[in-house]
Design an enzyme around this catalytic site. Structure first.
Site, PDB file in Angstrom:
ATOM      1  N   ASP A 145     -36.758  48.302  44.200  1.00 11.29           N
ATOM      2  CA  ASP A 145     -36.042  48.897  45.343  1.00 11.29           C
ATOM      3  C   ASP A 145     -36.766  49.738  46.497  1.00 11.29           C
ATOM      4  OD1 ASP A 145     -33.513  50.660  46.502  1.00 11.29           O
ATOM      5  OD2 ASP A 145     -32.676  49.520  44.806  1.00 11.29           O
ATOM      6  N   HIS A 177     -31.979  55.149  48.181  1.00  6.62           N
ATOM      7  CA  HIS A 177     -31.464  54.162  47.704  1.00  6.62           C
ATOM      8  C   HIS A 177     -31.934  53.900  46.355  1.00  6.62           C
ATOM      9  CE1 HIS A 177     -30.074  49.835  47.075  1.00  6.62           C
ATOM     10  NE2 HIS A 177     -29.192  50.122  47.560  1.00  6.62           N
ATOM     11  N   SER A 332     -24.765  47.340  45.566  1.00  7.45           N
ATOM     12  CA  SER A 332     -25.892  47.967  45.268  1.00  7.45           C
ATOM     13  C   SER A 332     -25.500  48.985  44.174  1.00  7.45           C
ATOM     14  CB  SER A 332     -26.744  48.780  46.198  1.00  7.45           C
ATOM     15  OG  SER A 332     -27.279  47.892  47.154  1.00  7.45           O
TER      16      SER A 332
END
Length: 387
Positions: A145, A177, A332
């Site tokens: 990520d 994120h 996600s």
């Protein structure tokens, strides 16, 4: 420097030039993707030797950006001239060549907190998460990520930075994120598997963007590195990212699974069939669609026969950079629920890794979600503690 170091480990003896093939290798251009001009991923045949791989790289003028050399995915990524591209197409050791493309994360900003409790209850609306106290102990979770804020207090010292293939030279999560995803997998408050170890493999920069070649480099690292880590109960991998369908990304995903690791991937946020996105379209990955707090299929979530299971994805609160928390939405956010659940079940010895996605689907709540598109499994993930 990364490429030079990798090549230093390769044999120095030169082999004879590769034989020409009957037909040129195909050149794949991911449809609908933002292509990277002049950059290509060269996938070699599985039988290629390390020496032949080295010779193919030496035959081009540019340095290789990445070298892939695990058992199931061998090749390299580099800038290629038209002449070099044509020469490689006629190299008998080449399987196919794919033009590099941009990859991005899949999330939007929202406000709420409910997903964790939904995994251990038969009905929506609960604020209680019931779980076995083993909580994924003895397992490890790789997060491919934007990185992880490894010193966030929610990770209790269980998070570790391993590698950076984003090309930015910044070994931090500048986006948030990856830290959010990691929190859903294994933080003390927001995590499904609260005792798993978390490993950061950065492939996306602070803007949440990267390339297929960099993502594959991270995947190649994970496939090779996992055996060196102390994870007696098993290893899970999460990829909350995606781009247009890519044969190279899908093959790299398959190599992770073939290495004996559980791979959870986001289905994508295009409200389209998951077959249009990678790595979501790789059949051996556990592809995850998203749901809402009201047990509805998320309007943004990709769908179709390649989606294995559904999990909470809208308005998910979790860890964020700066030692804080944030609430965001997307497939996600659904995928790390399944990566965490995979680690949780591995900690309980509930299923071997090879059968884990099927086990998660079989223990899921059937028919609980409204608005699920035809041909998509209506299976909401559950940890087996439902009351």
């Amino acid at each position: 420097m990364r490429t030079a170091t990798a090549l230093a480990l390769l044999p120095l003896a030169l082999a004879a030039p590769p034989s020409r093939r009957d037909a040129p290798a195909r050149v794949v251009k991911p449809r609908g993707a933002q292509l990277v001009d002049g950059k290509y991923i060269v996938k070699m045949k599985g039988s290629v030797t390390t020496e032949s791989l080295h010779n193919s790289i030496q035959a081009i003028s540019s340095d290789a950006d990445f070298v892939y050399n695990n058992n199931d995915f061998k090749g390299f990524a580099s800038s290629l001239s038209a002449e070099e591209l044509e020469a490689l197409r006629n190299n008998d050791n080449v399987d196919y060549i794919e033009q590099d493309a941009v990859v991005t994360i899949k999330a939007t900003q929202e406000n709420a907190d409910w997903g964790l409790a939904r995994l251990s209850n038969s009905k929506p609306g609960s604020t209680t998460y019931t779980y076995d106290d083993s909580a994924g102990e003895g397992t490890c979770a790789y997060v491919i990520d934007t990185g992880i804020e490894v010193d966030h207090e929610e990770f209790e010292g269980r998070a570790k930075w391993l590698a950076n293939y984003a090309g930015d030279g910044d070994d931090t999560d500048g986006n948030g994120h990856g830290t959010h995803v990691s929190g859903t997998i294994g933080s003390k408050t927001y995590g499904v598997a609260k005792k798993t170890n978390l490993f950061a493999v950065k492939v996306l920069d602070a803007s949440g963007s990267g390339t297929n070649s960099g993502v594959i480099a991270g995947m190649d690292f994970v496939a090779q590195d996992a055996a060196s880590q102390d994870c007696p109960k098993g290893v899970v991998v999460n990829m909350s990212l995606g781009g247009s369908t890519s044969s190279a990304v899908n093959d790299a995903a398959a190599s992770i699974v073939n290495a004996g690791l559980f791979l959870a991937v986001a289905a994508g946020n295009e409200a389209a069939d998951a077959s249009t996105s990678s790595p979501a379209s790789e059949p051996s990955a556990c592809t995850v669609g998203a749901t809402t707090k009201d047990d509805e299929f998320a309007e943004y979530s990709n769908y179709g026969s390649l989606v294995d299971v559904l999990a909470p994805g809208t308005d998910i609160e979790s860890t964020w950079i700066g030692g804080t928390t944030n609430t965001i939405s997307g497939t996600s956010m659904a995928s790390p629920h399944i990566a965490g659940l995979g680690a949780y079940f591995l900690g309980l010895d509930a299923s071997p890794v090879a059968d884990l996605c099927d086990y998660i689907a079989k223990t899921a709540l059937s028919g609980a979600i409204s608005g699920v598109p035809s041909g998509t499994a209506n299976s909401l993930a559950n940890n087996g503690q439902s009351s």
